[in-house]
Design an enzyme around this catalytic site. Structure first.
Site, mmCIF file in Angstrom:
data_model
loop_
_atom_site.group_PDB
_atom_site.id
_atom_site.type_symbol
_atom_site.label_atom_id
_atom_site.label_comp_id
_atom_site.label_asym_id
_atom_site.label_seq_id
_atom_site.Cartn_x
_atom_site.Cartn_y
_atom_site.Cartn_z
ATOM 1 N N ASP A 178 0.822 -1.212 0.000
ATOM 2 C CA ASP A 178 0.000 0.000 0.000
ATOM 3 C C ASP A 178 0.866 1.277 0.000
ATOM 4 O O ASP A 178 1.916 1.309 0.626
ATOM 5 C CB ASP A 178 -0.854 -0.044 1.282
ATOM 6 N N ARG A 183 -12.163 2.390 7.814
ATOM 7 C CA ARG A 183 -10.795 2.713 7.380
ATOM 8 C C ARG A 183 -10.816 3.898 6.406
ATOM 9 O O ARG A 183 -10.085 3.918 5.429
ATOM 10 C CB ARG A 183 -10.141 1.492 6.733
ATOM 11 N N ASP A 230 -6.200 -6.568 -2.379
ATOM 12 C CA ASP A 230 -6.690 -6.441 -1.004
ATOM 13 C C ASP A 230 -8.151 -6.004 -0.994
ATOM 14 O O ASP A 230 -8.683 -5.536 -2.007
ATOM 15 C CB ASP A 230 -5.806 -5.413 -0.284
ATOM 16 N N ASP A 270 -3.315 -10.925 9.039
ATOM 17 C CA ASP A 270 -2.372 -9.847 9.352
ATOM 18 C C ASP A 270 -1.557 -10.201 10.586
ATOM 19 O O ASP A 270 -0.585 -9.513 10.899
ATOM 20 C CB ASP A 270 -3.142 -8.535 9.603
HETATM 21 C C1 GLA Z 1 -4.332 -4.898 4.827
HETATM 22 C C2 GLA Z 1 -3.472 -6.094 4.519
HETATM 23 C C3 GLA Z 1 -2.034 -5.819 4.873
HETATM 24 C C4 GLA Z 1 -1.563 -4.587 4.147
HETATM 25 C C5 GLA Z 1 -2.469 -3.411 4.455
HETATM 26 C C6 GLA Z 1 -2.112 -2.209 3.631
HETATM 27 O O1 GLA Z 1 -4.461 -4.706 6.196
HETATM 28 O O2 GLA Z 1 -3.942 -7.226 5.175
HETATM 29 O O3 GLA Z 1 -1.227 -6.917 4.550
HETATM 30 O O4 GLA Z 1 -1.541 -4.832 2.767
HETATM 31 O O5 GLA Z 1 -3.829 -3.730 4.217
HETATM 32 O O6 GLA Z 1 -2.933 -1.129 3.902
#
Ligand code: GLA
Length: 741
Positions: A369, A445, A480, A550
């Site tokens: 990101d 978000r 994502d 995550d």
């Molecule tokens: C999500 C994904 C992470 C990362 C963030 C970036 O949370 O699970 O791995 O890519 O977005 O904003």
């Protein structure tokens, strides 16, 4: 072939070496489910399995003297309103306001192989001999609504894929308010319901509960299968069933939208389980000539315990759900910059990270990101898929070429279904974000969800992404999806079709995936949703791997990955080594443990290698070399078997065994160390009992060796030395066993 039909008795017997699934046409011309389970002998007539007798409160839906009551009859595709007081699989609203239907048999056809489902992900065959399909045509004569129940039996797997198709042929329209993919009846209620449930950072924990009279089940209403909370999967297992023995029925939905998995136990212990699109907020209108296809449900039966069920899912989903070039290829070892830099990076910093990665033997650099639009934090930029040249002056094209010059492949992060209010896209098209006119738009978000039920939105995003892909050297995409859906409504649909919006959204996502994977077949796609919130078979049809969670803490990952393997093969699980203290839990686990756990997945790193000590970098190099040596075995060729559950013990364990059983890799993990603890023997599985194996493992740089026959390793186990565990860090120590014979 697997489908036997006895025309005289109207009996259908779907069978192969392991399962039997039997149903027949009843006297009221509806379909009755007679048996599902371990393979039994075929017979011309199975009507002796039909049971009926006079019961109190019984409504009989055929002329007397018959005692056929739908409430006491096991059915293939039950409906409400003619005496069955349990949950129906189908509900059809008609123009006169009635929902009573009577789907009766018209005809059937059998064909070799399996046909694709239009616009939907599904399992497939490569040779017609791999499966046989039965399609039973039924219709409701009054409304002219046709229903096809489709059953594919795989020749070499205890798996049956089902879906239903509707077509309206009558002059009036109907509205499908519920249309399950499969409904299955069980003869008793002596089962436990297994589900994979959790939350962000603790996805797919294994939960087990005893069935009781009434409803039990799970559903996902967030627009992303079950989100992090529920996976579109349930299993019914006998209480005595373990990982290695006993009966279990797994039901998995090949779908990424809202779903329902419902198990209902009625009077007399009859158990009905069904799986499909959630009826909440769902209503699909069928005008004359229109049709609707449900997603596919995959049923797996095993009498070899939970591992037996998982083995079938792994083989089916690994080889006949995943598609494309990457299906049979070991996955590149990657470095992802997210936890290393978050939004704080420059082109120079990224190139330095890539050089360090190259030095360690890593093969793919993934820019996460923050590379596009005005994206310096998560408040802005989603939807503006063009490079932020202030951060990356060479652009994505230039950066990707520089990374390739370093000797790595290049991968890029997208969140294609989203838009920030602070973005050029939203400023130009505020109505493209899902919302109900006049109502507050819930946000998460700082972002909204784009309305993928509208083809023009999907087209626009496709053009934007295809441009970047065409101009750059991109080998991998992380797709994502970081928020759940709210205010489901599409300004592109008329009022009487708003109930179609959530399903149309996911069809839009599938269509974009299909276009991108077709136009760029070399690219490896990894799906992601705030970690593992959209880890479902639907996604895995397009993207053959998914970011598991995550939560990259090794100890938590043991649980998440253990649960995930109930349905999904390890090659589909994105797993990385991250820095300590861990960013989610603030826990420190040994680097070797982090590497060992991540090895049972796609494998990669999510940290800054340049911040590591030389001795740590040496460990990283070893891990990369180990993964290169073993990834074909782990990801493609081997059979994965769970040995010790972290949900039941302080320890966890699993093994991957090669097809010829001459090679295996075992992982033993302990959460907390024990002082002066008991003797430990780690029992393996899947080996050749008669073969002499050499087991070796490393403790503080020294290799240890143990020799034993397969039967000893499986019945007695490897003696695990407590001193080895303490030397490897004590708490959260892992031992990685290389087994050769
Ligand atoms: C999500 C994904 C992470 C990362 C963030 C970036 O949370 O699970 O791995 O890519 O977005 O904003």
């Amino acid at each position: 072939m697997p489908i036997i039909i006895h025309e005289k008795t109207g009996t259908f017997h779907l069978t192969n070496d392991s399962v039997s699934y039997i149903f027949r046409i009843m006297e009221n011309e509806q379909l009755e489910n007679l048996y599902y389970g371990k393979k039994i002998h075929d017979r011309e007539d199975f009507s002796h399995l039909h049971e009926e007798e006079m019961r109190p409160q019984m409504s009989i839906s055929v002329p007397e003297p018959s005692l056929l009551s739908m409430h006491y009859t096991r059915q293939e595709y039950p409906s409400y309103g003619t005496g069955d007081y349990r949950s129906p699989a189908v509900s059809v609203l008609q123009e006169n306001g009635s929902r009573v239907v009577n789907f009766t048999y018209d005809s059937h056809e059998v064909f070799a192989g399996k046909k694709p489902l239009p616009g939907l992900p599904a399992t497939y065959v490569e040779e017609d001999s791999e499966a046989e399909t039965l399609e039973v045509h039924l219709s409701d004569k009054l409304t002219g609504t046709e229903l096809v129940l489709s059953y594919t039996v795989f020749a070499d797997l205890p798996a049956i894929a089902r879906h239903a198709r509707f077509r309206q042929t009558g002059s009036e329209s109907v509205v499908l308010e519920k249309a399950m993919s499969a409904s299955v009846e069980f003869l008793d209620m002596n089962y436990e319901l297994v589900q994979l449930s959790g939350a962000w950072a603790r996805e797919r924990y294994v939960h087990v509960r005893k069935l009781d009279m009434g409803f039990q089940g799970i559903q996902g209403l967030a627009g992303t299968a079950g989100g992090a909370e529920q996976n579109p999967f349930i299993a019914l297992k006998r209480p005595e069933t373990t990982e290695f023995s006993g009966e279990v029925y797994g039901m998995s939905l090949v779908y990424s939208g809202n779903f329902l998995a419902n198990v209902e136990v009625s009077t007399f212990d009859m158990t009905r389980a069904m799986l499909g699109v959630s009826p909440e907020n769902f209503a699909w209108k069928l005008e004359t000539g229109e049709s609707f296809t449900t997603p596919e449900a995959v049923l797996v039966y095993s009498d070899a315990g939970l591992n037996g069920m998982s083995r079938a899912f792994h083989r089916l989903y690994g080889r006949r759900l995943a598609r494309g070039k990457w299906r049979d290829e070991p996955r590149p070892i990657l470095l992802n910059n997210w936890e290393g830099t978050y939004f704080d990076f420059t082109e120079e910093k990224l190139l330095a990270m890539a050089r360090e990665a190259k030095e360690a033997g890593i093969e793919l650099f993934v820019l996460d990101d923050g590379w596009f639009g005005a994206r310096n934090d998560d408040w802005a930029g989603l939807g503006d898929w063009y490079c932020n040249l202030e951060k990356i002056p060479s652009g994505i094209g230039g950066l990707s070429r520089k990374i390739e010059e370093i000797g790595l492949k290049f991968g890029l992060w997208f969140e294609l279904e989203m838009v920030n209010p602070d973005s050029d896209l939203f400023r130009a098209h505020p109505d493209w974000a899902i919302h109900v006119p006049g109502r507050f738009r819930s946000h998460a978000r700082h972002q909204y969800v784009l309305d993928y039920s509208r083809p023009e939105v999907v087209d626009y995003i496709y053009e934007m992404v295809a441009k970047i892909l065409a101009e750059s050297k991109i080998s991998y995409i992380k797709w994502d999806m970081n928020r759940y859906m709210t205010e489901p409504y599409s300004v592109g649909l008329p009022a009487d079709r708003q109930g179609e919006m959530m399903h149309r959204y996911i069809l839009g996502v599938y269509s974009l995936y299909e276009r991108l994977t077709t136009a760029f077949p070399e690219i490896l796609f990894e799906s992601c949703a705030s970690g593992g919130a959209r880890f479902d078979p639907g996604m895995l049809y397009y993207a053959p791997q998914a970011w598991c969670s995550d939560d990259t803490d090794a100890s938590e990952r043991v649980k998440i990955q253990y649960g995930t393997t109930f349905v999904y093969p390890v090659v589909m699980m994105g797993s990385h080594v991250s820095a300590v203290p861990n960013h989610q839990l603030f826990r420190t686990t040994p680097l070797k443990t982090r590497g060992a756990v991540a090895s049972f997945g796609t494998f990669g790193y999510e940290l800054v290698l340049g911040k590591m000590k030389p001795e740590e970098l040496a460990v990283v190099k070893d891990q990369v070399a180990f993964m290169k040596k073993y990834r074909r075995l782990i990801q493609i060729d081997g059979t994965f078997i769970r040995l010790l559950s972290p949900f039941e013990h302080n320890e966890a364990g699993w093994i991957v065994v090669s097809e010829d059983k001459r090679e295996a890799l075992g992982l033993y993990f302990q959460r907390l160390n024990k002082v002066n603890g008991s003797w430990v023997r780690f029992k393996l599985a899947g080996l050749d009992p008669d073969r002499l194996y050499t087991v070796s493992w490393e403790v503080c740089g020294e290799r240890k060796v143990y020799e034993a026959y397969g039967d000893e390793l499986m019945s007695v186990g490897i003696p695990v030395n407590r001193a080895d565990l303490s030397a490897e860090g004590g708490d959260f120590a892992a031992l990685l066993y290389e087994i050769k014979g």
